[in-house]
Design an enzyme around this catalytic site. Sequence first.
Site, PDB file in Angstrom:
ATOM      1  CD  GLU A 231     -49.547 -23.844  54.571  1.00 18.59           C
ATOM      2  OE1 GLU A 231     -49.200 -24.316  55.479  1.00 18.59           O
ATOM      3  OE2 GLU A 231     -49.238 -23.490  53.309  1.00 18.59           O
ATOM      4  CG  HIS A 273     -45.866 -24.153  55.154  1.00 18.79           C
ATOM      5  ND1 HIS A 273     -46.941 -24.816  55.612  1.00 18.79           N
ATOM      6  CD2 HIS A 273     -44.734 -24.555  55.837  1.00 18.79           C
ATOM      7  CE1 HIS A 273     -46.686 -25.619  56.425  1.00 18.79           C
ATOM      8  NE2 HIS A 273     -45.211 -25.598  56.625  1.00 18.79           N
ATOM      9  CB  ALA A 296     -67.937 -25.144  46.318  1.00 15.86           C
ATOM     10  N   GLY A 297     -70.451 -25.586  48.703  1.00 18.96           N
ATOM     11  CA  GLY A 297     -70.997 -26.605  49.310  1.00 18.96           C
ATOM     12  C   GLY A 297     -70.256 -27.408  50.271  1.00 18.96           C
ATOM     13  CB  ALA A 298     -66.638 -27.585  50.967  1.00 18.86           C
ATOM     14  CB  VAL A 299     -68.411 -29.220  56.084  1.00 20.93           C
ATOM     15  CG1 VAL A 299     -68.248 -28.576  57.689  1.00 20.93           C
ATOM     16  CG2 VAL A 299     -69.597 -29.822  55.739  1.00 20.93           C
ATOM     17  CB  VAL A 300     -65.717 -23.715  55.518  1.00 16.69           C
ATOM     18  CG1 VAL A 300     -64.507 -23.056  55.939  1.00 16.69           C
ATOM     19  CG2 VAL A 300     -65.922 -24.276  54.183  1.00 16.69           C
ATOM     20  N   PRO A 301     -65.187 -25.303  58.731  1.00 12.20           N
ATOM     21  CG  PRO A 301     -64.328 -27.244  60.114  1.00 12.20           C
ATOM     22  CD  PRO A 301     -64.432 -26.631  58.601  1.00 12.20           C
TER      23      PRO A 301
END
Lengths: 608, 401
Positions: A231, A273, A296-301
């Site tokens: 979040e 929240h 950083a190379g993460a998958v972010v939909p």
Amino acid sequence: MSILATKDTRVVIQGGAAGLNAARRMAEFCYMIRRPLNVDAFVYPPDSGKTNEVPYGSGLLTIPVFKTVAEATATHPQINTSLVYIGADRACAAGMEALNDPKIQLVSMITEGVPERDAKLLAQHARKLGKTFNGPSAIGIVSAGECRLGVIGGAFDNLVSCKLYREGSFGVITKSGGLSNEIIWICSQFADGITTAIGIGGDAYPGTDYVTYLEKFEQDPQTKAVVIVGEMGGDLEERAAEWYGLKKRRIKLLAVVSGFCQESLPKGMKFGHAGAKEGLKGEGSARSKAEAFKKAGAVVPDTFGALGPAIKAVYEELVKSGQVRPIPDLSSEDLPKLPKTVEEGMKAGEVTVTPLIKTTISDDRGDEPLYDGYPASELINKGYDIPHIVGLLWDKRLLSKQEAEIIKRIIMLSADHGPCVSGALATIIAACAGIGLSQAVAAGLIMIGPRFGGAVTDAGRWFKHAVDNKMSVDDFLTYMKKNVGPVPGIGHRVKSVRNPDKRVKELVSYVKSLGIPTPHLDFALEVEKVTSAKKDNLILNVDGTMAAVLVDLGFPVDSLNGFFILARTIGLIGHWVDQKRQESRLIRLFDYLVNYAAPKRREVPPLK
Amino acid sequence: MAKVLEGPGMGLMKKWGITVPNHVVVTSVEKLTTLGDANNWLKKSKLVVKAHEALGSRFKLGLVKVGLDLKGAQAAAKEMLGRQVGSITVSQVIVSEMVPHKEEYYAAVKSTREGAEILLASCGGIEVESNWDRVKKLAVVVGDTPSPDALEKLAKEVGFSKDLAKKVADFAGKLFACFDNEDAQYLEVNPVVVRESDGQLVALDAVTLLDADARFRHPDWDFPFAAEFGRAYTKNELEVMAVDSKIKGSVKFIEIPGGDTAMLPAGGGASVYYSDAVVARGGKLANYAEYSGDPPDWAVEVLTEKVCSLPAIRNIIVGGAIANFTDVKKTFGGIIAGFRKAKAEDRLHGVKIWVRRGGPREKEGLEAMRALRDEGFDIHVFDRHTPLTDIVDMALQRQTN
């Protein structure tokens, strides 16, 4: 394998009703994976020394409730985890108590609305002790096939459809408790399911951050990828991204972050929240977090809806590279079925039940009571009155206006008869002794019997007997003398022919004025003529008059005393309230009103 | 996070030993006149009058007036009170004594994950905003108290000379004590000034954010929290808040003018994702809403009525994740009742309704929604097998086609 919640996790739950509910949910999970319940104790000072009952399958387990965590772990030394369900004002103390117990390594706090300062103190204390503090506002932790902590995962059917009976390859870390189920479901549909899912809580400063859990997942060989549901607000997502980008990691990382909508909202408008209530653009914004993860190379939909396909792509890659071997699902036949409750079984048409009681007068199951089938509000709106309710509930019929008027008059005439009569006196004595309303009124009602007010039913019975058998007055009196005794409803302690009872005259003249057939009243009046001629006070009394009239109206004989009880209850309540209003003090009988006929004082002989 | 206006904020700082200027908060000119009779300083000092409301840029709006005598203050109060700014009506003004000073400084305490940070700068007012590099910080771990030495060191780092550094350190210590003891989340004094008359440090302004969750241990918080939105709540928002305060679980509602996509999703986490998806697909939010924690059906019905009453909406997104324990059938019952009412009032003309949900009694709930088609609703119902936000994609795709 899994992290945090494992096959070796043994739990104490700190809390009351909410904690017990969690235990029940945990028992459902244990039952599904065919393992014994992992909750060994509760800690809840108000209930200490008692036990809580937790359904397990079709059985019921008895779990002790202790006053302190120390007592719980002393009695059950295998306990290593505490779940805190204590209210926000005492949550900090409860969490500290658990952290300070040498046996406990993990504390997860579900409590919402915990002050931030308290949350920070708990987190700091846990770090100092090298323990894990999860939460506050954390829905729980679940490791597929191993252990459920808290209610995370939802209802039993959902546990099964999310394949939580066996481990998959995906770890989950989520701030939102409400989305925990969703993400577990997605992992089970688009991939092979989860290893461990952790709700870390939506507060601004969760006790343990993503990085700590990412480290643990990185060490868990079964976990091949981790999904973060983040979040906006704070910098936990940025720190997680930084960790991931720092060096080559074994686990794949997928992340979604909420709060992009804030950018297009009017200035100052925020929602979500507590932890989400800061940061628009720049640090803490959804965009900066998403960018950090991407970098950083993460998958972010780009939306939550696109998360499923993204997970699927990662999963297929893992299968292709041989890191994951697809596992067959169990069919629901191979899994234990959670026994249905009787209500559920009946709803599904699977069981029948022999009722314990039967009622023919009323029904409370709808939004208002039905009296003999008629909704109370409709009766009111159509002009019906209290006597009609009496008619419906006592005799299952709708009275006419005329009949209702007679009932009303009977009630009005016998509502009270002063403080001296047995019933009122008993109520007044009780009231003066400080006894409560219902008990004091009951004391008065207890007096109603053969000598006071309780002759209506008997009078009705015998008048009816006479009329049914077409007896003459003489035959009746002979019969009564021989078989019963004094005629119920005839005779009065103080009233007589010369000192008539106005109530009787009133009722009789009204009923007679209606021109309706009154065979029982007529008979009773004939009996009075004969008896009062013999003795002046053998008049038709109020009980007898009521009885004759009510039998004429067709009320069942057994209900007749009820009219006096109903009416006189009004008076008894009045007497109790009256004494209360006066703040009356305790009364006792004066000794000069007692004839002390007991033996005079004498010496007690030696005991033989 | 709960914002506290300047008056009560200064009250809290004063409680912890910080010098604040004399001030009064009044709701009418008459009250100011009465106070003027009793308080000598109101007659003798130069005064500042400010609108005491949660409003930004008060200077620009003409809601700050300085250098006044009591007469001037009365006139300023008269002018400000009752003024309408957006949806906020000025109902209070704060009148405070002007403090003659030369220099302005900056002091703040900010919540961090580990505890707090004390921020100091030797410049204040708007100068500090353009010279943020001059702000120096001291981290304090939760539970700790910064030592006078550490504070003095910080003050010196900022550039205060010996005597002043001691005073600034003392001021910062008091500000921290206020932060730590009052469960604050943010305290800012800008500017801090040196009073010419006696050389004392005085807080001329107070930005105070408190932790509303800690209210239970502060019975002396006798002030209301200010609306966080920079605008007053609307009638519909207040009505939903009133319902929210009465029930187990919660319902929330915020109106956003000019939007065409109405939101009626479940759960705090999912609701924001739904809103994000609307924005990502080029839609315009007409509101924010959420219901969670298994609220009673009548509360959801009230929320639904409010959502349906939003002007010029084309889609309603009844989204939701797979609920843990919120009864889908029951809460949907409330939504359906709300929809029926709206339709009876002829409100849902040309409005498409999109539903996606899972959780306890999902089958029954979704079935009941689907049945609304027979009553003439333009409703599209999906279960857990449709990804969470795909209904937004479908709704907004349709719209553009």
